[in-house]
Design an enzyme around this catalytic site. Structure first.
Site, PDB file in Angstrom:
ATOM      1  N   TYR A 158       6.895   4.721   2.203  1.00 57.01           N
ATOM      2  CA  TYR A 158       6.910   5.889   1.294  1.00 57.01           C
ATOM      3  C   TYR A 158       7.248   7.090   2.165  1.00 57.01           C
ATOM      4  CZ  TYR A 158       4.773   2.238  -1.578  1.00 57.01           C
ATOM      5  OH  TYR A 158       4.603   0.919  -2.102  1.00 57.01           O
ATOM      6  N   HIS A 208       7.130   7.465  -5.221  1.00 60.34           N
ATOM      7  CA  HIS A 208       5.581   7.387  -4.966  1.00 60.34           C
ATOM      8  C   HIS A 208       5.198   8.853  -5.074  1.00 60.34           C
ATOM      9  CE1 HIS A 208       2.347   4.909  -3.309  1.00 60.34           C
ATOM     10  NE2 HIS A 208       3.070   4.044  -3.860  1.00 60.34           N
TER      11      HIS A 208
HETATM   12 MG    MG Z   1       4.788   1.774  -6.976  1.00 60.66          MG
END
Ligand code: MG
Length: 411
Positions: A158, A208
């Site tokens: 992320y 995210h």
């Molecule tokens: Mg997710």
């Protein structure tokens, strides 16, 4: 009347991810149920809620009254809809459904209305630091029959590549990323995959909640040309009103929900037709009892299911996802976390350490997940094997995400 004899949380970490499973034993010798209650970041708090608050309330009650039992657990704390209690309730609720299906002598999907499909199509995670790595992973998944692939460019999945530029003097340690570079890197990576594999690949991506609201609208708009399967968590739950702006700006399909705890979070997005896929972590929303109602709400509003299915869901929870996938007319896709051997000769499937602890895990074949025909969920837990992988106490680093000026950002 068959009653609840005991309720116990079991913590195990076969893959170094803390999982919480709840075992509900009944007055009928040999009859028990299992439920997932995994909130990995606060697993001990969930176990305490099960053991010290819910077990004393529920022992002695009728196992058959699943709805009554859920409503009682839900309202009994007066304050409700938080992640710890929702997971604790879910563990017991799912175990009671497991017991009910065992009493009916049928797999859970039969009790829920029966199959509308034979297997649940899955998507898997491809993560890499450059185009070559991502391309290799995508090629491997395609070779195993999986064509729905989540593309994340970066070392830690992320936020894109780690930010190593100038920070203010005295900036605190953390997981640094740069939102603007993240957008550029990930758009380029997805474009590369689309160019190499064309329409053989269905593209997915998880923001995210790493962007500002306006950046999220911009990013979704720029993704439109990629003809994605879905874009996930473009916004944080705190900013759900901004989904209306994404809808107005582009046609990129939108998925949302793994962080949701409260009905007031999912209801407006579904009834307002502001998302395309609901992504709730079923234990985080309180178990199967609420999940099947919300799935039906989605069916009425053209919103499909894509239940959360990462490594911090136990095999009991993964199997529950599959049972729901098999019966829901509005099923969309199932996230799954298999063992990742980047070797075309090795078959993708549930990791061997998990299979050592959990018998009857869902099977992955050619991009589809399958349940088995055993009564109930069809998954069992070997408590001795579980004890070989005790819970791990640690302070998570990845949730200490920071932007270049050193300030925190939701992970
Ligand atoms: Mg997710």
């Amino acid at each position: 009347m068959i009653t609840i004899r005991s309720i116990r949380p079991i913590i195990t970490a076969p893959q170094k991810i803390n999982l919480v499973v709840v075992k509900v034993e009944t007055s009928e010798p040999g009859l028990y149920g299992l439920g997932c209650a995994t909130f990995t970041q606060r697993y001990e708090a969930v176990a305490t809620a099960v053991r010290d608050h819910l077990a004393p309330l529920m022992v002695g009650r009728d196992v058959q009254r699943v709805e009554e039992n859920w409503q009682l657990m839900y309202q009994h704390s007066y304050w409700r809809n938080g992640p710890v209690l929702n997971n604790a309730i879910a563990g017991i609720d799912i175990a009671l459904w497991d017991i009910k299906a065992k009493l009916a002598n049928m797999p859970l999907y039969q009790l829920l209305g029966g199959k509308v499909r034979e297997g649940a199509a899955v998507y898997l995670h491809a993560q890499g630091c450059d185009n070559k790595e991502l391309e290799d992973r995508a090629r491997f998944f395609l070779s195993q029959g999986v064509n729905h692939i989540r593309i994340q460019c970066g070392k830690f999945a992320y936020g894109g590549m780690e930010y190593d530029g100038i920070r203010p003097d005295g900036a605190l340690p953390g997981a640094y990323y740069n939102p603007r570079s993240y957008m550029r890197e990930n758009l380029a990576a997805m474009e590369h995959i689309r160019n190499i594999f064309g329409d053989k690949v269905e593209l997915l991506h998880d923001v995210h909640e790493r962007l500002s609201c306006a950046q999220a609208v911009d990013f979704a708009k720029q993704c439109e040309k990629l003809r994605m399967f879905f874009l996930e968590d473009a916004l944080a739950p705190e900013d759900i009103e901004w989904f209306a702006n994404i809808r107005q700006a582009c046609t990129t399909p939108i998925a949302m929900g793994e962080l949701f705890n409260h009905p007031r979070e999912w209801t407006p997005l579904i009834t307002g037709r502001l998302i395309d896929f609901m992504r709730m972590h079923i234990t985080q929303m309180g178990g199967l009892t609420p999940a099947r109602k919300v799935a039906a709400l989605g069916e009425l509003h053209g919103v499909r299911t894509a239940w959360h299915g990462p490594g911090d869901v136990s095999p009991v929870g993964h199997m529950l996802n599959v049972h729901l996938d098999l019966v829901a007319p509005n099923f969309g896709i199932q996230e799954f976390s298999p063992n990742y051997h980047w070797d075309p000769k090795q078959k993708l499937g549930m990791a061997p350490e998990l299979q050592e602890v959990f018998a009857g895990c869902p099977e992955l074949r050619n991009g589809y997940l399958y349940a088995n025909e055993k009564p109930g969920l069809g998954v069992d837990l070997d408590e001795k094997a579980a004890a070989r992988y005790p819970g791990i106490r640690q302070v998570d680093q990845w949730t200490q995400a920071r932007v270049p000026d050193g300030s925190l950002h939701r992970p």
